[in-house]
Design an enzyme around this catalytic site. Structure first.
Site, PDB file in Angstrom:
ATOM      1  N   GLN A  81     -21.230  56.759 -16.406  1.00 33.29           N
ATOM      2  CA  GLN A  81     -21.239  57.968 -17.221  1.00 33.29           C
ATOM      3  C   GLN A  81     -22.257  57.893 -18.355  1.00 33.29           C
ATOM      4  O   GLN A  81     -22.765  56.820 -18.678  1.00 33.29           O
ATOM      5  CB  GLN A  81     -19.845  58.204 -17.807  1.00 33.29           C
ATOM      6  N   HIS A  82     -22.526  59.050 -18.928  1.00 35.15           N
ATOM      7  CA  HIS A  82     -23.240  59.215 -20.199  1.00 35.15           C
ATOM      8  C   HIS A  82     -24.749  58.994 -20.151  1.00 35.15           C
ATOM      9  O   HIS A  82     -25.445  59.432 -21.049  1.00 35.15           O
ATOM     10  CB  HIS A  82     -22.681  58.287 -21.284  1.00 35.15           C
ATOM     11  N   ASP A 239     -17.911  57.549 -12.998  1.00 34.39           N
ATOM     12  CA  ASP A 239     -17.235  56.420 -12.370  1.00 34.39           C
ATOM     13  C   ASP A 239     -15.738  56.384 -12.629  1.00 34.39           C
ATOM     14  O   ASP A 239     -14.951  56.083 -11.712  1.00 34.39           O
ATOM     15  CB  ASP A 239     -17.888  55.097 -12.776  1.00 34.39           C
TER      16      ASP A 239
END
Length: 481
Positions: A81-82, A239
């Site tokens: 992520q991110h 994820d």
């Protein structure tokens, strides 16, 4: 390859360190082929990777799967992520991706929170109070430090978006991953125009947010991936949302994931909004919510301590009052982006094994401190804690979690919940089923249950006390070279 009962699907987990691919029988959940290839992550102040490595790793992982991948009817990508992926007009990376554990944007995070109404307003608006992990803060950092890169950017993606787009040629994401950006309004389930305007990001550069269960496209024939042309592509997700699918989570079942980072989360039917910032109010990939707390220091930090001590990672000894806060990569929970590791209580008779156990205790303490905030008020506290991730099978990790949580612990036999969740999502677009129900049909949480033991309140209180007393020092940080 063994004969499959149903169609084959591919689930992909593109994580910080590597990309894994599983070919799964959609009828039974049997993994019929698998592959894995590594990535490179920069060292030093930043944490960056070239997105093209992820693509190369995906190609290699699928190549290792052999003919089974070519027979697959659908594919889905779960990803870290991110991460901020910036692409030029040709779809090529403008610069390496800024990863979730790149905390250089901590000043921008603090400034954004202050400029747009404070923590409570952010939590109500986006579900989360953005820290240095969130994509919006990374974009703000890039605009401030590398304006030429921002001017050259024609598309902004998350890691899983990047791979999905290379499969289909279409720009899509999903609500689970979008909810970790800081520019997706969880109440309206849409991009937030004011936040985007404030950080100077044109919404036209962002991918379309696909609906859960939607087919976002088909695999193109303009590359050498071992898929048949027309293979269906599911939305994919972040994820943690993929792992929630892979475990078939029902509301109220807590998960503790032990990887490079540590996470604790549970599915909820209530939209979360924690103004303290401890719990991120993520969406899941189905239509519910996934309140989650994340630490930056988990297995990698503890393994580093073991290496410094010259010990095997299992060579722990009962502690005698020593406390080790293993914040080797700064820390997100608690929110100490400038912190370093801290050791307290060292004596002549302290052993190396006790120091190693203290590192485990410090890492688990951070995660368990957020567990009650993640769970709904009416959640059954006797429900076994699902222990997943790279550390889940380590005896020292298992015993530390049991002792500090006081809960029974289940260790699923399935080793790749993110890739399995992506495979369940791929199966869902074929059959029309809820992907979490697919995973429950596959019995992915099957595994031993370790009985609860008495909670070690003394150790928990000692670590909390040291953390509180040392907060000014930890917040001051240290020189980074």
């Amino acid at each position: 390859m063994s004969a499959a009962e149903g169609p084959l699907v591919v689930g992909v987990d593109t994580s910080t360190q590597s990309t894994k691919a599983l070919v799964v029988d959609a009828a039974t959940g049997e993994v019929v082929a698998s592959g894995q290839a590594p990535h490179t992550v920069s060292r030093g102040v930043g944490r960056e990777s070239d997105p093209r490595q992820w693509w190369d790793a995906l190609c290699e992982a699928l190549r290792q799967c052999g003919d089974a991948a070519h027979e697959a009817a659908a594919v889905s990508v779960g990803g870290q992520q991110h991460g901020l992926v910036t692409l030029d007009e040709h779809g090529e990376p403008v610069r390496p991706a800024l990863l979730w554990n790149d905390v250089r944007s901590a000043p921008q995070a603090r400034r954004l929170v202050e400029e747009l109404g404070g923590p409570k307003a952010w939590a109500q608006r986006t579900g989360s109070v953005p820290g240095a992990s969130f994509t919006v803060t990374k974009w703000a950092w890039l605009a401030e430090h590398e304006p030429d890169a921002v001017r050259a950017t024609r598309a902004v993606r998350l890691p899983h978006d990047y791979l999905t787009e290379r499969l289909t040629g279409l720009a899509t994401t999903d609500r689970g991953d979008a909810s970790g950006t800081g520019w997706w309004a969880s109440g309206q389930e849409s991009y937030d125009a004011e936040i985007l305007g404030h950080v100077g990001l044109d919404a036209a550069l962002l991918p379309r947010v696909a609906r859960p269960g939607e087919v976002v496209g088909t695999v193109r024939d303009s590359h050498d991936l071992p898929f048949s042309k027309g293979t269906l592509v599911a939305p994919g997700t972040g994820d943690n949302a993929a792992a929630a699918l892979g475990l078939g989570l029902l509301p109220g079942t807590p998960v503790l994931s032990l990887g490079t980072s540590g996470t604790v989360y549970a599915v909820s039917t209530h939209r979360p909004a924690d103004p303290s910032g401890t719990v991120a109010g993520f969406a899941d990939a189905r239509g519910d919510w996934l309140p989650l707390a994340c630490t930056l220091n988990c297995t990698l930090a503890v393994d580093r301590v073991a290496a410094l001590l010259g010990l095997d990672r299992e060579a722990v000894e009962p502690g005698t009052g020593v406390t080790l806060l293993p914040y080797l990569d700064s820390e997100r929970t608690p929110d100490l982006p400038d912190s370093t590791g801290l050791l307290h209580g060292l004596r002549h008779d302290t052993t190396a094994g006790q120091l190693l156990q203290a590192a485990y205790d410090g890492a688990v303490h951070s995660l368990l401190g957020a567990l009650d905030l993640v769970l709904d008020q009416d959640a059954d506290r006797s429900t076994p804690l699902l222990l997943i991730g790279g550390g889940a099978r380590g005896r020292a990790w298992q015993e530390t979690v049991r002792r500090l949580s006081g809960r029974p612990v289940r260790v699923p036999e399935a080793r790749e919940p993110v890739a399995l969740g992506a495979a369940a999502q791929a199966a869902g677009v074929l059959t029309g089923e809820d992907p979490a129900a697919v995973a429950r049909r596959w019995d992915t949480t099957r595994g031993p249950v370790l009985d609860a033991v008495e909670r070690d309140e003394e150790t928990l209180a000692r670590i909390s006390g040291v953390l509180s007393d040392a907060a000014p020092l930890l917040g001051r940080g240290a020189h980074r070279g």
